[in-house]
Design a protein around this motif. Sequence first.
Motif, PDB file in Angstrom:
ATOM      1  N   ILE A  97      -2.196  25.851   3.342  1.00  0.00           N
ATOM      2  CA  ILE A  97      -2.698  25.678   1.978  1.00  0.00           C
ATOM      3  C   ILE A  97      -4.074  26.330   1.862  1.00  0.00           C
ATOM      4  CG2 ILE A  97      -3.569  23.983   0.303  1.00  0.00           C
ATOM      5  CD1 ILE A  97      -1.384  22.035   1.389  1.00  0.00           C
ATOM      6  N   ARG A 128       0.223  16.710  -4.120  1.00  0.00           N
ATOM      7  CA  ARG A 128      -0.480  17.473  -5.138  1.00  0.00           C
ATOM      8  C   ARG A 128      -0.669  18.928  -4.727  1.00  0.00           C
ATOM      9  NH1 ARG A 128      -4.704  17.013  -9.176  1.00  0.00           N
ATOM     10  NH2 ARG A 128      -4.259  18.970 -10.230  1.00  0.00           N
ATOM     11  N   PHE A 129      -1.100  19.145  -3.478  1.00  0.00           N
ATOM     12  CA  PHE A 129      -1.554  20.489  -3.115  1.00  0.00           C
ATOM     13  C   PHE A 129      -0.503  21.319  -2.394  1.00  0.00           C
ATOM     14  CE2 PHE A 129      -5.901  18.373  -3.253  1.00  0.00           C
ATOM     15  CZ  PHE A 129      -6.060  18.716  -4.584  1.00  0.00           C
ATOM     16  N   GLU A 130       0.457  20.665  -1.736  1.00  0.00           N
ATOM     17  CA  GLU A 130       1.549  21.461  -1.167  1.00  0.00           C
ATOM     18  C   GLU A 130       2.644  21.636  -2.222  1.00  0.00           C
ATOM     19  OE1 GLU A 130       3.954  19.682   1.834  1.00  0.00           O
ATOM     20  OE2 GLU A 130       5.211  21.470   2.024  1.00  0.00           O
ATOM     21  N   GLY A 132       2.551  20.556  -5.520  1.00  0.00           N
ATOM     22  CA  GLY A 132       2.136  20.728  -6.915  1.00  0.00           C
ATOM     23  C   GLY A 132       2.705  19.666  -7.842  1.00  0.00           C
TER      24      GLY A 132
ATOM     25  N   ARG B 128      -6.289  25.816  -9.446  1.00  0.00           N
ATOM     26  CA  ARG B 128      -5.147  25.058  -8.958  1.00  0.00           C
ATOM     27  C   ARG B 128      -5.507  23.593  -8.709  1.00  0.00           C
ATOM     28  NH1 ARG B 128      -0.426  25.547  -5.538  1.00  0.00           N
ATOM     29  NH2 ARG B 128       0.563  23.619  -6.190  1.00  0.00           N
ATOM     30  N   PHE B 129      -6.652  23.350  -8.057  1.00  0.00           N
ATOM     31  CA  PHE B 129      -6.912  21.997  -7.563  1.00  0.00           C
ATOM     32  C   PHE B 129      -7.817  21.172  -8.472  1.00  0.00           C
ATOM     33  CE2 PHE B 129      -6.004  24.086  -3.299  1.00  0.00           C
ATOM     34  CZ  PHE B 129      -4.674  23.763  -3.396  1.00  0.00           C
TER      35      PHE B 129
END
Lengths: 228, 228
Positions: A97, A128-130, A132, B128-129
């Motif tokens: 990531i 959330r971050f892998e 989405g 994105r985050f």
Amino acid sequence: MEGHFESTAAVRDIVIGLSDGLTVPFALAAGLSGALASSRIVVLAGLAEIAAGSIAMGLGGYLAARGDSEHYAAEKRREELEIVERTRDEEEEIYEIFQKYSVPRSNAAPVLEALKQNPSAWVDFMMRFELGLEEPEPNRAHRSALTIALAYVAGGMIPLAPYMLVVDIKQALLLSIIITLMALAIFGAIKGKIVGTGWLRNAIQTVLIGGVAAGAAYLLARLLEPHA
Amino acid sequence: MEGHFESTAAVRDIVIGLSDGLTVPFALAAGLSGALASSRIVVLAGLAEIAAGSIAMGLGGYLAARGDSEHYAAEKRREELEIVERTRDEEEEIYEIFQKYSVPRSNAAPVLEALKQNPSAWVDFMMRFELGLEEPEPNRAHRSALTIALAYVAGGMIPLAPYMLVVDIKQALLLSIIITLMALAIFGAIKGKIVGTGWLRNAIQTVLIGGVAAGAAYLLARLLEPHA
């Protein structure tokens, strides 16, 4: 924050229901009024469309929202298992990531260390971050379905009302065009204000969609019933 | 990867267009067939609905996709400015993002250091985050609009075809119900396979939505025209 999010979701549902509810029954009624001599069947078709459209959109919205919830829950269970059973792979995914943002392994390592101290935060981070994915609001499905359906009915009654109240079909059509284009302009302007994309531009866009759809339906109906 | 993403977007557009296209014209035609003696007006209303619905959904999809692109571009410009003009605030936001996952400032600091070496990666990271925005595919709007509209037309012609081909309206209704429920079941099963939520369950759901919508429209039309 919570209140803000909920009102946003409700506003979005109202926008979804209203924009189609104002547009499609309007265009259908306008189209039929070009080919039929009496308002009776225009009203009948318009109401049948409102029933069909509101149920299709409401039930569709319900199932979509429920599907999102279930998808989130299933992916979360999978991540919870994976950080235990395939810890090394999940660690590697964290590095991947950050690599996308040119953050070297050595700089990402302290974040991974912190996440490993707190497995539930780690799972949330991966969701959330892998993947989405955002956690869907609980019980959103019912409310979403009802809001979309009611907004569709409310929107659809505006263009149909003239055909119910005015005997002459040409006058009803004219009145329906005037009040619906006004309603579309007001609706578009408010939507533009909320979304922040400019009220005038949004007003023009929603009027355009309604106008083009109604124009196409009218022309089609005239072509099919040229002697009306 | 790119090909995979594009086909997913196209499949999603086809699903959007087909599910409403199969459902609403079907329900409208079924509803009207309960109140009218001739197929002529059922076909007329159905085609007008297909014109209206496909344009409303297609144009609506076009404007939504274009709005997403513009929103992304505007937010990106804002982030690009902010990391230069309000660097400290943006740094603080990075810490806040990680705090949500119980990652202490000291552990997040190396990531921030790496992002500061590469401003464009920093902006992408914030998009994105912080904002949860994914970069929309370029030129998606036109293709999306056309795919949704064509899928709506294709879906809508299935329930209408019997009313065009079979003279007796009751027989046309029966045939329309049979072929449309079959089409909805096949469509739902394929959708369930693709999305991974189970083919049988999705098939039942899409048939249910179509059936409920058509049933409601039929009952409403019978109530309004009880002597047909």
